[in-house]
Enzyme design. Structure first.
Site, mmCIF file in Angstrom:
data_model
loop_
_atom_site.group_PDB
_atom_site.id
_atom_site.type_symbol
_atom_site.label_atom_id
_atom_site.label_comp_id
_atom_site.label_asym_id
_atom_site.label_seq_id
_atom_site.Cartn_x
_atom_site.Cartn_y
_atom_site.Cartn_z
ATOM 1 N N HIS A 309 68.551 55.611 63.082
ATOM 2 C CA HIS A 309 68.619 55.705 61.631
ATOM 3 C C HIS A 309 67.534 54.822 61.029
ATOM 4 O O HIS A 309 67.241 53.741 61.554
ATOM 5 C CB HIS A 309 70.001 55.251 61.131
ATOM 6 N N ASP A 367 75.052 61.567 60.944
ATOM 7 C CA ASP A 367 74.606 62.949 60.774
ATOM 8 C C ASP A 367 74.902 63.780 62.023
ATOM 9 O O ASP A 367 75.208 64.975 61.924
ATOM 10 C CB ASP A 367 73.109 62.987 60.462
#
Length: 432
Positions: A309, A367
């Site tokens: 991330h 995600d």
């Protein structure tokens, strides 16, 4: 945020020294106050993407990417996602404290009783092509709300701000579900007051008039967690867009529509969709070693989407909780007949067992897990970002309300480093 008068940063430019106050937050790094730098030194700072610039002070969300920490009003996200539910987190973000039983009951009732849309708004959906992207529909319909709800567009009226906030949180699932139904050619399903927030959304998406639809509590809980884990994420691109739009005095519906439009970008809200597209590219379990090798090859442009991330340099704290729901959903629905979900499970195992990814801190993020949950539930990838927008609405509204209430608020007006031509004389067209 407080100004530490004992701590002054000294900046020397062209032989002159300027004293810049240092602001100390309750958490995170100190901030150098450069508001008077232009007036004093006739220089700007240059920070593309504003990655080193604080555009506001806020009490809503704090992120420590190095430590993998995400706090909403001081509460760790893993505790909220495990012990709370979405509407309770909405109350927390909006009001700054967790509600007691009576406050939560009143808030849930208020939201539940505002979930229906003005019936004439149905005409807006029918104005779109049948194959329109749901995000295009949501952007248009949310922006059009200001044409229907005139009694909640005056941002100087605190009561109207509260009404607009409740309307947006309550009606966004209805709008998202109708956008989905429209694109698949099915009749709209209206919300019901006897169903909880997440279950109501699933029902509006998947129920049909021909038969009853019962929402499985495991799926409802997973959806509620997706909502909760995406509720706010500090000053990201879409939140900054909402704040910038609101700084001009725009009505709340226009500001949230601007946030939806920004979230539509694949670098922001489309990350879980990109993850599913990658899983489709891999295709079958036997090809996983090939793609893991490609991910390790610095000369290969392929990247594992859904791993690592930009903000978190450690484990994404949201992913730990959502992995639990992903495991429950896949156990409930099975992966035997879905090769993409088989690839997802095996890819997760392979990456977590590979020292390369641990050293690079490339762990599965929120995600990755939200993508496989939504895929398992039957949502097309085109609905992933609308669900993200639905979830993030409360964060946008909380940030909007905070900004409107800030007495130091000014219209956003970034500076630039001009690199174009200097003054040139106009040449008549016949002489060019």
């Amino acid at each position: 945020m407080t100004e530490d008068v004992q701590n002054i940063a000294k900046l020397t430019l062209n032989g002159a020294t300027y004293d810049l106050p240092v602001m100390s937050p309750t958490a995170g790094p100190d901030v150098v106050d450069i508001r008077k730098l232009y007036a004093q030194a006739n220089v700007f700072t240059y920070d593309p993407g504003f990655t080193s610039t604080a555009s506001c002070d806020s009490t809503i969300t704090f992120i420590d990417g190095e430590a993998g920490v995400l706090l909403h009003r001081g509460y760790p996200i893993d505790q909220l996602a495990s012990k709370s539910h979405y509407l309770e987190v909405c109350y927390l973000l909006l009001n700054g404290h967790l509600p007691n039983a009576a406050e939560l009951e009143g808030f849930e009732s208020l939201v539940t009783n505002h979930t229906m849309l003005h019936e004439q708004m149905v005409n807006f959906f029918r104005g779109f092509r049948r194959d329109a992207h749901p995000m295009a529909i949501m952007t248009g319909v949310v922006g059009a709300m200001s044409a229907f709800y005139h009694d909640s567009t005056d941002i100087t009226d605190q009561h109207q701000r509260e009404v607009a906030s409740i309307r947006l949180i309550a009606k966004m699932p209805t709008i998202a579900a109708m956008a989905y139904k429209y694109t698949v050619g099915q009749p709209f399903v209206y919300p019901r007051n006897d169903v909880d927030y997440a279950s109501n959304f699933l029902r509006m998406c998947f129920a049909v008039p021909a038969e009853d639809y019962e929402v499985n509590p495991i799926l409802s809980r997973a959806m509620d967690r997706i909502f909760t884990l995406h509720a706010d994420h500090e000053q990201n691109a879409s939140t900054s867009t909402v704040r910038l739009a609101s700084s001009s005095g725009a009505n709340p519906f226009a500001c949230i529509a601007a946030g939806i439009a920004c979230l539509w970008g694949p670098a922001h809200g489309g990350a879980n969709q990109a993850c599913l597209e990658m899983l489709n590219e891999i295709g079958t379990v036997d090809r996983i070693p090939e793609f893991i090798a490609r991910a390790k090859d610095k000369d290969d442009p392929f990247r594992l989407m859904g791993f690592g991330h930009r903000v978190y340099k450690n484990i994404d704290p949201r992913a730990t909780v959502l992995k639990e729901s992903a495991d429950e959903v896949l156990e409930l629905l099975g992966v035997e007949n879905n090769p993409i979900l088989q690839v997802a499970k095996e890819l997760e195992k392979a990456a977590l067992a590979d020292p390369y990814f641990a050293e690079k801190k490339l762990f599965p993020n929120v995600d990755f897990y939200s993508g496989i949950i939504l895929e398992a539930m039957g949502f097309p990838t085109s609905m992933f970002t609308p669900i993200f927008a639905l979830s993030r609405t409360v964060g946008w509204i909380s940030q909007w309300k905070e900004m409107i209430s800030d007495p130091t608020m000014k219209i956003g007006r970034p500076r630039q480093l001009y690199c174009g031509d200097t003054t040139r004389d106009y040449v008549d067209i016949e002489n060019r």
